[in-house]
Motif scaffolding. Structure first.
Motif, PDB file in Angstrom:
ATOM      1  N   UNK A 128     100.013   9.580  47.713  1.00 60.58           N
ATOM      2  CA  UNK A 128      98.536   9.943  47.577  1.00 60.58           C
ATOM      3  C   UNK A 128      97.354   9.507  47.891  1.00 60.58           C
ATOM      4  N   UNK A 129      96.175   9.795  47.394  1.00 58.01           N
ATOM      5  CA  UNK A 129      94.714   8.728  47.586  1.00 58.01           C
ATOM      6  C   UNK A 129      95.051   7.603  47.853  1.00 58.01           C
ATOM      7  N   UNK A 130      96.150   6.960  47.258  1.00 61.34           N
ATOM      8  CA  UNK A 130      95.820   5.819  46.708  1.00 61.34           C
ATOM      9  C   UNK A 130      96.795   4.827  48.874  1.00 61.34           C
ATOM     10  N   UNK A 131      97.702   5.919  48.878  1.00 61.41           N
ATOM     11  CA  UNK A 131      98.068   5.640  50.306  1.00 61.41           C
ATOM     12  C   UNK A 131      97.155   5.387  50.891  1.00 61.41           C
ATOM     13  N   UNK A 132      96.120   6.501  51.269  1.00 61.70           N
ATOM     14  CA  UNK A 132      95.469   6.805  52.578  1.00 61.70           C
ATOM     15  C   UNK A 132      94.168   5.473  52.086  1.00 61.70           C
ATOM     16  N   UNK A 133      93.621   5.256  51.041  1.00 61.36           N
ATOM     17  CA  UNK A 133      92.923   3.570  50.339  1.00 61.36           C
ATOM     18  C   UNK A 133      93.634   2.568  51.418  1.00 61.36           C
ATOM     19  N   UNK A 134      94.647   2.408  50.773  1.00 58.48           N
ATOM     20  CA  UNK A 134      95.846   1.424  51.556  1.00 58.48           C
ATOM     21  C   UNK A 134      95.730   0.973  52.775  1.00 58.48           C
ATOM     22  N   UNK A 135      95.776   2.500  53.814  1.00 54.44           N
ATOM     23  CA  UNK A 135      95.795   2.231  54.913  1.00 54.44           C
ATOM     24  C   UNK A 135      94.359   1.380  55.549  1.00 54.44           C
ATOM     25  N   UNK A 143      86.282  23.845  57.099  1.00 58.17           N
ATOM     26  CA  UNK A 143      85.235  23.347  57.256  1.00 58.17           C
ATOM     27  C   UNK A 143      84.434  23.526  56.960  1.00 58.17           C
ATOM     28  N   UNK A 144      84.157  24.247  55.979  1.00 54.93           N
ATOM     29  CA  UNK A 144      82.843  24.737  55.705  1.00 54.93           C
ATOM     30  C   UNK A 144      81.811  23.375  54.597  1.00 54.93           C
ATOM     31  N   UNK A 145      80.571  23.934  54.362  1.00 53.77           N
ATOM     32  CA  UNK A 145      79.929  22.487  54.527  1.00 53.77           C
ATOM     33  C   UNK A 145      80.145  22.194  52.558  1.00 53.77           C
ATOM     34  N   UNK A 146      80.582  23.457  52.035  1.00 54.76           N
ATOM     35  CA  UNK A 146      81.365  23.043  50.461  1.00 54.76           C
ATOM     36  C   UNK A 146      82.304  22.700  50.262  1.00 54.76           C
ATOM     37  N   UNK A 147      83.274  22.842  51.480  1.00 54.65           N
ATOM     38  CA  UNK A 147      84.773  22.061  51.305  1.00 54.65           C
ATOM     39  C   UNK A 147      84.899  21.317  51.534  1.00 54.65           C
ATOM     40  N   UNK A 148      83.277  20.325  52.077  1.00 56.18           N
ATOM     41  CA  UNK A 148      83.999  19.181  52.540  1.00 56.18           C
ATOM     42  C   UNK A 148      82.849  18.201  51.458  1.00 56.18           C
ATOM     43  N   UNK A 149      83.788  16.971  51.272  1.00 59.57           N
ATOM     44  CA  UNK A 149      83.144  16.200  49.933  1.00 59.57           C
ATOM     45  C   UNK A 149      82.671  14.483  50.816  1.00 59.57           C
ATOM     46  N   UNK A 150      82.488  14.275  49.981  1.00 63.41           N
ATOM     47  CA  UNK A 150      82.355  12.526  49.944  1.00 63.41           C
ATOM     48  C   UNK A 150      83.657  12.059  49.344  1.00 63.41           C
ATOM     49  N   UNK A 151      84.060  10.942  50.865  1.00 64.25           N
ATOM     50  CA  UNK A 151      85.384  10.603  49.693  1.00 64.25           C
ATOM     51  C   UNK A 151      85.208   8.879  48.548  1.00 64.25           C
ATOM     52  N   UNK A 152      84.667   9.545  47.766  1.00 63.13           N
ATOM     53  CA  UNK A 152      84.262   8.631  46.528  1.00 63.13           C
ATOM     54  C   UNK A 152      85.730   8.045  46.208  1.00 63.13           C
ATOM     55  N   UNK A 153      86.934   7.712  46.563  1.00 63.15           N
ATOM     56  CA  UNK A 153      87.456   6.482  46.720  1.00 63.15           C
ATOM     57  C   UNK A 153      87.489   5.294  47.118  1.00 63.15           C
ATOM     58  N   UNK A 154      87.132   5.616  48.942  1.00 64.47           N
ATOM     59  CA  UNK A 154      86.298   4.377  49.256  1.00 64.47           C
ATOM     60  C   UNK A 154      84.678   4.229  49.202  1.00 64.47           C
TER      61      UNK A 154
END
Length: 310
Positions: free
Chosen positions: A179-186, A247-258
């Motif tokens: 999950x996203x939590x794993x990436x945040x942990x790293x 990789x379209x602009x509308x497909x890439x979001x700010x990573x709010x979790x970080x």
């Protein structure tokens, strides 16, 4: 390296196709000092709550962080496409082979190889493509973006890679075991950790400091059953296919979790996550009941021919 696939060798950002014909592709990716300035601007924008919406969006765009995400993902997709669709061997050649090169080769493997989308597979990817390949974590992650003094060699290279992985995970939420939590942990442990995994700048340096004997590996903590349960994606379903992120602009979001982790309450997200897990568990229970009833019906049909459906 990609086992059981055409070879993907490491080194920046020209890409050379050697089979079936040779051609060279240049991709201009920003150097580490540019990434560091971009992160500083992004953090400043995310932590200034006095902006109007227009001002916030303007500062977010001016940081160019999302542009870096797009460029790295685009280059990784190009390398993966050459391997998957053209059957070519690809040499990714960078200036030093320790920064953008590793981003591209790692992301290409995530796109191509479903094993890299599992928790232990991703650990192995980080171990061989970043730690053993010599990414200088001690230099690149010396201080956070909140620090006033900026060492010249500091840069959020690994953070940018994790951001790209999160973008792919968000687009393919059922294809990743973690999950996203794993990436945040790293991300957290790359900058500050009680474990020895990300200490030092190379395998040789870690061996010289006797870190394997003096410290505990982060992976030993992550692989404990209680941690695995917390970090596992409840939506995961093994997917053996190649995944192609947009990789379209509308497909890439700010990573709010970080980047917005301190500016938003996680209560609603936690409640939504718990409800999602409850729904998934309830669905499994119903599926088990359906399977049981089907077996019972099949047994009855076998015992009484009159019950057999025409």
């Amino acid at each position: 390296m990609l086992p059981s696939r055409p070879r993907l060798e490491v080194e920046d950002l020209s890409l050379r196709l050697t089979i079936p014909q040779w051609r060279r592709i240049h991709k201009a990716l920003e150097r580490s000092n540019v990434l560091q300035e971009s992160l500083i601007k992004l953090v400043e924008a995310c932590n200034d709550q006095s902006h109007s919406m227009d001002r916030w969006l303007s500062k977010l765009e001016a940081s160019n962080w999302q542009t870096h995400v797009k460029e790295i993902l685009t280059t990784a997709c190009l390398a993966a496409q050459c391997i998957d669709r053209e059957g070519a061997s690809v040499l990714v050649h960078g200036t030093e082979g320790t920064d953008s090169t590793l981003q591209v080769t790692s992301l290409a493997q995530i796109i191509l190889d479903p094993a890299c989308r599992t928790i232990r597979g991703f650990q192995g990817l980080v171990e061989r493509e970043w730690l053993q390949a010599g990414h200088p974590f001690q230099q690149r992650c010396a201080q956070s973006a909140y620090s006033n003094s900026k060492p010249r060699q500091e840069a959020p290279v690994f953070l940018l890679f994790l951001d790209c992985v999160w973008q792919i995970l968000r687009q393919f939420p059922c294809s990743f075991e973690f999950s996203e939590s794993f990436l945040v942990l790293l991300f957290e442990h790359a900058y500050a950790s009680q474990f020895g995994t990300f200490l030092g700048n190379s395998t040789a340096e870690r061996a010289k400091l006797s870190l394997p004997e003096k410290t505990v590996s982060l992976w030993s903590w992550v692989n404990r059953p209680q941690e695995l349960e917390r970090l596992t994606n409840p939506l995961y379903e093994a997917n053996s296919l190649v995944i192609w992120p947009s990789v379209a602009p509308q497909s890439l979001l700010l990573w709010e979790g970080v980047f917005l982790r301190w500016n938003r309450s996680s209560k609603c997200l936690d409640e939504a996550y718990e409800e999602m897990v409850h729904i998934i568990e309830y669905n499994k229970e119903l599926q088990n009941k359906v399977n049981t009833l089907r077996r019972q019906l099949a047994q009855l049909e076998t015992e009484d021919p009159l019950l057999q459906t025409p």
